[in-house]
Design a protein around this motif. Sequence first.
Motif, PDB file in Angstrom:
ATOM      1  N   THR A 207       0.770  14.464  -2.454  1.00 49.07           N
ATOM      2  CA  THR A 207       0.350  13.344  -1.721  1.00 49.07           C
ATOM      3  C   THR A 207      -1.199  13.682  -1.367  1.00 49.07           C
ATOM      4  OG1 THR A 207       1.346  14.216   0.037  1.00 49.07           O
ATOM      5  CG2 THR A 207       2.493  12.611  -1.201  1.00 49.07           C
ATOM      6  N   THR A 229      -3.834   2.494  -1.831  1.00 57.14           N
ATOM      7  CA  THR A 229      -3.830   2.893  -3.060  1.00 57.14           C
ATOM      8  C   THR A 229      -2.416   3.076  -3.824  1.00 57.14           C
ATOM      9  OG1 THR A 229      -5.913   4.023  -2.231  1.00 57.14           O
ATOM     10  CG2 THR A 229      -4.787   4.936  -4.452  1.00 57.14           C
ATOM     11  N   TYR A 230      -1.373   3.539  -3.055  1.00 60.67           N
ATOM     12  CA  TYR A 230      -0.221   3.895  -3.378  1.00 60.67           C
ATOM     13  C   TYR A 230       1.048   3.053  -2.754  1.00 60.67           C
ATOM     14  CZ  TYR A 230      -3.102   7.630  -5.591  1.00 60.67           C
ATOM     15  OH  TYR A 230      -3.807   8.353  -6.245  1.00 60.67           O
ATOM     16  N   ASP A 232       3.640   1.709  -3.545  1.00 66.11           N
ATOM     17  CA  ASP A 232       4.783   2.009  -4.082  1.00 66.11           C
ATOM     18  C   ASP A 232       5.236   3.330  -3.856  1.00 66.11           C
ATOM     19  OD1 ASP A 232       5.437  -0.359  -5.532  1.00 66.11           O
ATOM     20  OD2 ASP A 232       3.812   0.186  -6.723  1.00 66.11           O
ATOM     21  N   ASN A 233       4.520   4.092  -3.299  1.00 68.91           N
ATOM     22  CA  ASN A 233       4.864   5.641  -3.051  1.00 68.91           C
ATOM     23  C   ASN A 233       4.155   6.069  -2.087  1.00 68.91           C
ATOM     24  OD1 ASN A 233       6.365   8.010  -3.760  1.00 68.91           O
ATOM     25  ND2 ASN A 233       4.772   8.547  -5.316  1.00 68.91           N
ATOM     26  N   THR A 234       4.230   5.622  -0.886  1.00 71.50           N
ATOM     27  CA  THR A 234       3.463   6.089   0.325  1.00 71.50           C
ATOM     28  C   THR A 234       4.096   7.152   0.959  1.00 71.50           C
ATOM     29  OG1 THR A 234       2.568   3.874   0.406  1.00 71.50           O
ATOM     30  CG2 THR A 234       2.430   5.376   2.362  1.00 71.50           C
TER      31      THR A 234
ATOM     32  N   THR B  25      -4.069  13.063  -6.867  1.00 73.88           N
ATOM     33  CA  THR B  25      -3.936  11.503  -6.150  1.00 73.88           C
ATOM     34  C   THR B  25      -4.932  11.460  -5.208  1.00 73.88           C
ATOM     35  OG1 THR B  25      -2.382  12.867  -4.878  1.00 73.88           O
ATOM     36  CG2 THR B  25      -1.210  11.716  -6.602  1.00 73.88           C
ATOM     37  N   ASN B  28      -8.098  10.245  -7.137  1.00 78.83           N
ATOM     38  CA  ASN B  28      -7.823   8.840  -7.670  1.00 78.83           C
ATOM     39  C   ASN B  28      -7.990   7.898  -6.293  1.00 78.83           C
ATOM     40  OD1 ASN B  28      -6.867   6.544  -9.411  1.00 78.83           O
ATOM     41  ND2 ASN B  28      -4.958   6.725  -7.980  1.00 78.83           N
ATOM     42  N   LYS B  84       1.654   9.266 -16.215  1.00 76.21           N
ATOM     43  CA  LYS B  84       2.404   9.490 -14.644  1.00 76.21           C
ATOM     44  C   LYS B  84       2.165   8.022 -14.317  1.00 76.21           C
ATOM     45  CE  LYS B  84       3.509  12.934 -15.115  1.00 76.21           C
ATOM     46  NZ  LYS B  84       4.687  13.526 -14.929  1.00 76.21           N
ATOM     47  N   ILE B  86       0.192   6.232 -12.231  1.00 78.85           N
ATOM     48  CA  ILE B  86      -0.279   5.893 -10.999  1.00 78.85           C
ATOM     49  C   ILE B  86      -1.697   6.162 -10.829  1.00 78.85           C
ATOM     50  CG2 ILE B  86       1.973   6.825  -9.761  1.00 78.85           C
ATOM     51  CD1 ILE B  86       0.411   9.438  -9.217  1.00 78.85           C
ATOM     52  N   SER B  88      -5.864   4.814 -11.720  1.00 81.32           N
ATOM     53  CA  SER B  88      -6.277   3.934 -12.045  1.00 81.32           C
ATOM     54  C   SER B  88      -7.200   3.973 -13.515  1.00 81.32           C
ATOM     55  CB  SER B  88      -7.198   3.266 -11.170  1.00 81.32           C
ATOM     56  OG  SER B  88      -8.391   4.087 -11.095  1.00 81.32           O
TER      57      SER B  88
END
Lengths: 492, 492
Positions: A207, A229-230, A232-234, B25, B28, B84, B86, B88
């Motif tokens: 993360t 940014t995330y 769906d997966n915070t 991550t 990104n 993956k 996730i 961009s």
Amino acid sequence: MDTITRLDLRSQRNLTMLVDFYELTMANGYLNTEADDTIAYFDMFFRKIPDGGGYCIMAGVQQLIEYLTNLKFTDEDIEYLRSKAIFSKEFLNYLANFKFSCDVWAIPEGTPVFPNEPLVTVRGPVMEAQFIETMILLTINHQTLIATKAARICEAASGRPVMEFGSRRAQGYDGALYGARAAIIGGCNATACTMADELFNVPVTGTMAHSWIQLFDSEYEAFAAWAKTYPDNTVLLVDTYNVLKSGIPNAIKVFDEILKPMGKRPKAVRIDSGDIAYLSIETRKMLDEAGYEDVKITISNSLDEFIIKAVLENGAKIDSFGVGERLITARSEPVFGGVYKLVAIEKNGTIIPKIKISENVEKITNPGFKSLYRVYDKKTNKAIADLIALNDENFDNNKPLQLFDPNYTWKKKRIKNYNIKNLMVQIFDKGKCTYESPSVMEIREFCGKEKASLWSEIRRLQNPHQYYIDLSKNLWNLKESLLHEYSSIYEE
Amino acid sequence: MDTITRLDLRSQRNLTMLVDFYELTMANGYLNTEADDTIAYFDMFFRKIPDGGGYCIMAGVQQLIEYLTNLKFTDEDIEYLRSKAIFSKEFLNYLANFKFSCDVWAIPEGTPVFPNEPLVTVRGPVMEAQFIETMILLTINHQTLIATKAARICEAASGRPVMEFGSRRAQGYDGALYGARAAIIGGCNATACTMADELFNVPVTGTMAHSWIQLFDSEYEAFAAWAKTYPDNTVLLVDTYNVLKSGIPNAIKVFDEILKPMGKRPKAVRIDSGDIAYLSIETRKMLDEAGYEDVKITISNSLDEFIIKAVLENGAKIDSFGVGERLITARSEPVFGGVYKLVAIEKNGTIIPKIKISENVEKITNPGFKSLYRVYDKKTNKAIADLIALNDENFDNNKPLQLFDPNYTWKKKRIKNYNIKNLMVQIFDKGKCTYESPSVMEIREFCGKEKASLWSEIRRLQNPHQYYIDLSKNLWNLKESLLHEYSSIYEE
């Protein structure tokens, strides 16, 4: 280069020269003394389970196979060795034309293993069988150490997912990469090591660091940018300033203000410092009160099996663990003491067993060319005992099996209704690889089943019940007779 | 392949994907939030010297340079990351065209270093500067750990040669190879790791294993065969059966019967088990009585600095030490806890210092873009103190220097007649390497001189005097003012 993948490059890596120099001086010596045509049998085994545990998890066979497959001296290696001015021309010529020709047996990865059992057995010309000692030990010692530690940590986590987070504190690049591989085999659910996923197709996770938070003007802004940014997966790291006064309130605010309008549910919060029992309990309350009962709490702060066990006993509300340096280095006991010992030689087709004696009784080796069997109770499918036997022995599970303690031989046990399995598989036949490794995730699954075949008393983290490792009657007799031959050495 | 050497292959190794997934991550995320043009400053530093020692030895810079030079995402890497689902498209495009552009400063290898000092400083676009965190830590943590341990072991050996023997118990292949490199930097005289010599041109050493002895019908025959093969460099392993009753008598017999007629002198005997103090004293007597006063005694049995010190205090007659698992894994404390923290950001040319606060006072970072100075006494050439200062400060050794303890600021010291040296060198300038590493043996020599500049009270193995690490007045003021900004967090 474009068509060669990282995995190709990795599995074609030539590690021939990663060898203790004495393997080379000995090989040169064998050739010089014309002992080079002797066939030797070597066993790799260990004597002690790290951390006082009840079992180890075998790992590293795939990398051992890659090493043996790529054994080759380059012209450059030969030139380097020539420059040492101690090796004969004949020997350098032999190396230039070196072709691996040994038979190799190994215990499959993921199998629980115990002291004094042969994990790897090598049979072949002494020059070759001796030469590969360094890398057999290096490969199996390292991965077995980490797989074993991972199994302990997962045992402590009692079914909660454990993630391997240790790359930055690993002992070298391969320590990180193959350590991650071994951690997954031992039971970890994921790793933060990207290369491990790319090469071995294992779950990868990650993360944010504290620096993400610091880079923004406020914790709230940092969290908001992440959630956008995330969505769906915070997963938010909540301990940069103060978990309960700043991190969790800001996280809830972002969940409410950013994710809720998007129709998204947050996944988790991560706490990386402080008293994790207290903080997780308070965090759970705050999340629940705000309507985020489904949001998980993940913890990552210098954890190991003992801390995990202790905080869970404290009632900590933790859903998953990220474990770093204490797993990837097996910090509490960072050495796996596997050894590689000559157990027999073969001359004109006759096997002559060899024993390594020692004033330390537990350092005396088991002689001869051997196999390793595991005996399971037919009803429970639980492992009862392991039996180290000579290679030419056969066992018939229709007949009762008589086991006895190799040190206290009057301790006997007669077993009926059992299954018996030969644990060793041949991985090389006259130098040719005869074994295809399962994938890492398949090995992990196999390991899970094999661990479940051990009684929980064996799996206990501290003071476990000692698993029975017995010798067959034939092997015991052989060992006794060789010991009596040497007994004069102990006379004063 | 024929024209590419192992060293080429090694130094061209692409380790780009050996990265914690969260670096990706975050990168990104930076691109997504348009924070990607922020210039960030990161420091790598550590907080605690392992084993309660007085100093650490910096190591790993050459491998860090190789990593940064080879940073490149292959098509295969991009495809893997795309899978993956996730990242961009814009980010994957950025990675495909990635070009390292940071400035990097580091302390040269072999330098004694202390807690809270910047060992590596990175300045550059936050996406890059953050991305390289994992490998900076992995590289420097590992080699600094082992170089530091080696320095301690060599200190205990008081000038007697120490050989690194640990490959078989190292944590992975790079653990063995770069561990051997770091051990030499820290002070070891040789290694058993052949590849380390081939790649780094360091002294390599090796003789025989117990299996050599076992393969022959008798110990005498095994020794005789060895002496005939290596008459100019005969080192015999004397503990396979019994050192004093078998090993030494057989060795002397071979010296007399094989080497003497050839006009050769034996080099040494090696003892690998038992009580090494007692055995070495008795062995010395037996060798001397037989006229082999010049034959050395070398010892190798689970040694570390504490055992070496203890047996020498016992009067052991040992000429050199082979140290294995406890050096190559730094067994007593196998984790070097280096961290990588954001210390400033730059916006429109203005540097904004950042501080990472913590309830643990010792975990609070030193903010800002800094330099590290070492102050030497002009008369003795001994190091007096280190001074962490802001990068734009200048010091003139013609003027007295006022030092003060950063925690107890009334503890002041006014220094005259001193030399002051900026310890950090720039190794990358806008992504281009600007530093050529010395050879490993040159680094070892440099390290020896630098260790000699420390008072022996600092070099003591246990309870050493604490070396002075001071902050400049400007840095201290900056830190105080940032702490006061955050002080509300500590209020209940």
